[in-house]
Design a protein around this motif. Structure first.
Motif, PDB file in Angstrom:
ATOM      1  N   THR A  74       6.489  48.375  75.703  1.00 19.54           N
ATOM      2  CA  THR A  74       6.626  49.522  74.805  1.00 19.54           C
ATOM      3  C   THR A  74       5.551  50.551  75.143  1.00 19.54           C
ATOM      4  OG1 THR A  74       5.208  48.467  73.156  1.00 19.54           O
ATOM      5  CG2 THR A  74       7.590  48.093  72.973  1.00 19.54           C
ATOM      6  N   ASP A  75       5.572  51.666  74.462  1.00 20.25           N
ATOM      7  CA  ASP A  75       4.639  52.752  74.764  1.00 20.25           C
ATOM      8  C   ASP A  75       3.180  52.312  74.653  1.00 20.25           C
ATOM      9  OD1 ASP A  75       6.663  54.517  75.301  1.00 20.25           O
ATOM     10  OD2 ASP A  75       6.669  55.425  73.306  1.00 20.25           O
ATOM     11  N   LYS A  76       2.877  51.432  73.709  1.00 20.10           N
ATOM     12  CA  LYS A  76       1.485  51.030  73.505  1.00 20.10           C
ATOM     13  C   LYS A  76       0.939  50.188  74.654  1.00 20.10           C
ATOM     14  CE  LYS A  76       2.141  46.743  70.845  1.00 20.10           C
ATOM     15  NZ  LYS A  76       1.358  45.880  71.745  1.00 20.10           N
ATOM     16  N   ASP A  77       1.821  49.707  75.550  1.00 22.58           N
ATOM     17  CA  ASP A  77       1.382  48.889  76.678  1.00 22.58           C
ATOM     18  C   ASP A  77       1.792  49.476  78.022  1.00 22.58           C
ATOM     19  OD1 ASP A  77       0.213  46.728  75.126  1.00 22.58           O
ATOM     20  OD2 ASP A  77       2.250  46.227  74.537  1.00 22.58           O
ATOM     21  N   ARG A  78       2.180  50.754  78.022  1.00 18.54           N
ATOM     22  CA  ARG A  78       2.628  51.380  79.260  1.00 18.54           C
ATOM     23  C   ARG A  78       1.441  51.756  80.145  1.00 18.54           C
ATOM     24  NH1 ARG A  78       7.571  52.125  79.758  1.00 18.54           N
ATOM     25  NH2 ARG A  78       7.985  52.332  77.527  1.00 18.54           N
ATOM     26  N   VAL A  79       1.566  51.503  81.445  1.00 18.56           N
ATOM     27  CA  VAL A  79       0.498  51.803  82.395  1.00 18.56           C
ATOM     28  C   VAL A  79       0.414  53.310  82.600  1.00 18.56           C
ATOM     29  CG1 VAL A  79      -0.375  51.418  84.733  1.00 18.56           C
ATOM     30  CG2 VAL A  79       0.873  49.591  83.557  1.00 18.56           C
ATOM     31  N   THR A  80      -0.774  53.857  82.416  1.00 20.40           N
ATOM     32  CA  THR A  80      -0.965  55.292  82.602  1.00 20.40           C
ATOM     33  C   THR A  80      -1.196  55.604  84.080  1.00 20.40           C
ATOM     34  OG1 THR A  80      -3.373  55.225  82.333  1.00 20.40           O
ATOM     35  CG2 THR A  80      -2.028  55.431  80.321  1.00 20.40           C
TER      36      THR A  80
END
Length: 514
Positions: free
Chosen positions: A424-430
């Protein structure tokens, strides 16, 4: 039902308005959960402020409020405190009549291994026919009843509520994970711990605490604040844990694997199969209430793999001794403990091995790779889900640690993945996290085969593994679905393998199951 003034005796009220001694039927910190007759505690969080939801709380039946800042326009009793989180803990403990005082409460903290240690401890205590409770990342257990957990350590109101239920169900011992955030945010405020332990510390959750020093201070507070007469179990192999020996009022029990000067030590360690066998030596006489352990030795055989499991078991064994569990029961139960998912878990053991590991931070990586260094196998194939939304510092340190072990273990390629469809967005690699990971690894001369999708990375790993090799599925949230994907791919490639046997490791899975 309790009187408001009786409840308020548990906290330090700085100022009050419209006060009157009314009946209180409950406590709430979330406006949507307020019921008629409740006192509403306004918590200031990172993303929102409970003071903004007083209108909704009153509409739902709140009859009094606890605040950090005076709120105009309300004619219900209002009480100002310095720290509403601490107040919530004290009020909750009082409301439920101090339930943790009636249960032997065991608090377990560490950067790595809290979950496994808590589950192992519970298993040993259950094997001694004790009626146990468990509070942790995976579940909440009250005797024979269990439910899924929402936080590693619940909010203080919920926590004391669980203790109250445990007391009603005659639970005698509870093992609980204590997270750094729970300590920093007073979630374990007013818990009456009988045994506390700090196993290890490495960099993690710096985004919450601001610095490693603040992170350590949060962890250390479990030991520093332990009451006189309780026990603190400290790991001499961890300099941060051992530094607390003289910083607690508790009785101190020390252990070590590398350091042999503790009260309890580990020797004759054999990790050639990945599953440890070793001898526990009680070097100093240990006296607990009416129990006394004289210097002795006994053998331990673990069914859970990993060097880290030896440390976790040393904590669990120490807790068990302090709880009066006989040594033969400890020996049998450590052997039958089957482990916790995604903690150096063997999910396939045939002509090669597939190991699924959380691989969260540098300390975790060190322990995992240290275990592999002690195992017998041909080549290591690493499929790594890059840590997402944890910042460049953690990812740089993870990359540097992997590089360090690549040289020791002889692998020259990392199959990396962003796990785009499985986080999900909270664990997406930047972008920045990916760049710092790639820079560190490529500068070390190690090839990075990068895949956006987890399934493609695992397919690459499985296609390259040979007889007597180890395929390591490594990473946090981004690798949660790795085991299921890997076994599904194996089933298609090797239909001759019994399907029930192949998928048995997924039978009781919580994470990563579709």
């Amino acid at each position: 039902m309790t009187k408001l003034y009786d409840l308020l005796k548990s906290i330090d009220v700085l100022e009050s308005w419209n006060k009157k001694n009314i009946d209180i039927s409950g406590i709430a910190y979330h406006s949507k959960k307020v019921k008629s007759g409740d006192i509403f505690v306004c918590i200031k969080g990172f993303k929102t402020d409970g003071h903004r939801y007083i209108l909704k709380a009153v509409a739902n039946g709140a009859v009094a409020i606890i605040v950090e800042d005076f709120q105009e326009g309300w004619d219900i009793p209002q009480f100002k405190v310095k720290d509403s989180r601490s107040a919530l803990a004290a009020l909750s403990d009082k409301f439920y009549n101090y339930p943790s005082r009636f249960i032997k409460t065991i608090g377990i903290t560490a950067t790595n291994g809290k979950t496994t240690t808590t589950f192992m401890t519970n298993h040993i205590l259950e094997s001694h026919n004790l009626n146990t409770g468990l509070i942790g990342t995976v579940k909440i257990k009250i005797g024979d009843f269990s439910e899924a957990a929402k936080l590693t350590t619940p909010e203080s109101l919920d926590l004391h509520g669980y203790f109250s239920k445990m007391k009603k169900h005659n639970v005698s011992h509870v093992a609980m994970e204590v997270s750094s955030s729970a300590l920093a945010l007073s979630r374990v405020g007013n818990v009456d711990f009988d045994i506390v332990t700090l196993n290890n510390i490495s960099r993690e959750h710096i985004d919450l605490h601001g610095s490693f020093e603040e992170y350590f201070d949060s962890k250390a507070s479990l030991i520093r604040n332990a009451k006189e007469g309780s026990w603190a179990i400290l790991n001499l192999d961890c300099p941060y844990s051992s530094s607390l020996i003289n910083e607690t009022k508790a009785n101190v029990l020390t252990f070590g694997i590398e350091n042999k000067s503790g009260d309890i030590t580990c020797k004759n360690l054999d990790l050639s199969t990945g599953r440890a066998r070793f001898t526990v030596e009680i070097k100093n006489t240990i006296k607990i209430d009416n129990i006394e352990y004289n210097p002795t030795e006994f053998d331990i055989e673990l069914s859970v793999p990993g060097y880290h499991s030896v440390y976790n078991s040393m904590v669990a064994i120490s807790v068990a001794l302090l709880c009066g569990v006989p040594i033969p029961v400890i020996q049998k139960s450590t052997k039958t403990f089957s482990g916790v998912e995604r903690r150096f878990e063997f999910i396939f053991e045939n002509d090669f091995k597939i190991i699924d590991d959380h691989f969260a931070n540098a300390g975790n990586i060190d322990i995992t790779m240290g275990t592999l260094q002690r195992m017998d196998y041909n080549n290591l194939k690493l499929v790594y889900a890059i840590r997402g939304s944890r910042g460049t510092t953690v990812n740089k340190e993870n990359a540097e640690t992997i590089v360090k072990w690549a040289k020791k273990l002889g692998f020259t390629e990392i199959i990396a993945t962003l796990s785009r469809s499985h986080v999900t967005d909270k664990d997406r690699v930047t972008k920045e996290e990916l760049e710092v990971f790639q820079e560190v690894v490529t500068d070390a001369g190690i090839k990075v085969s990068l895949f956006k999708e987890l399934s493609h990375a695992i397919s690459k790993g499985i296609s390259s593994v040979k007889k007597n090799d180890v395929l390591l599925l490594a990473g946090c949230q981004g690798m949660d679905y790795g085991a299921q994907i890997a076994l599904n791919q194996l089933h298609k490639l090797r239909p001759d393998i019994d399907k029930d046997l192949l998928f048995k490791p997924l039978a009781n899975r919580v994470a990563g199951i579709v």
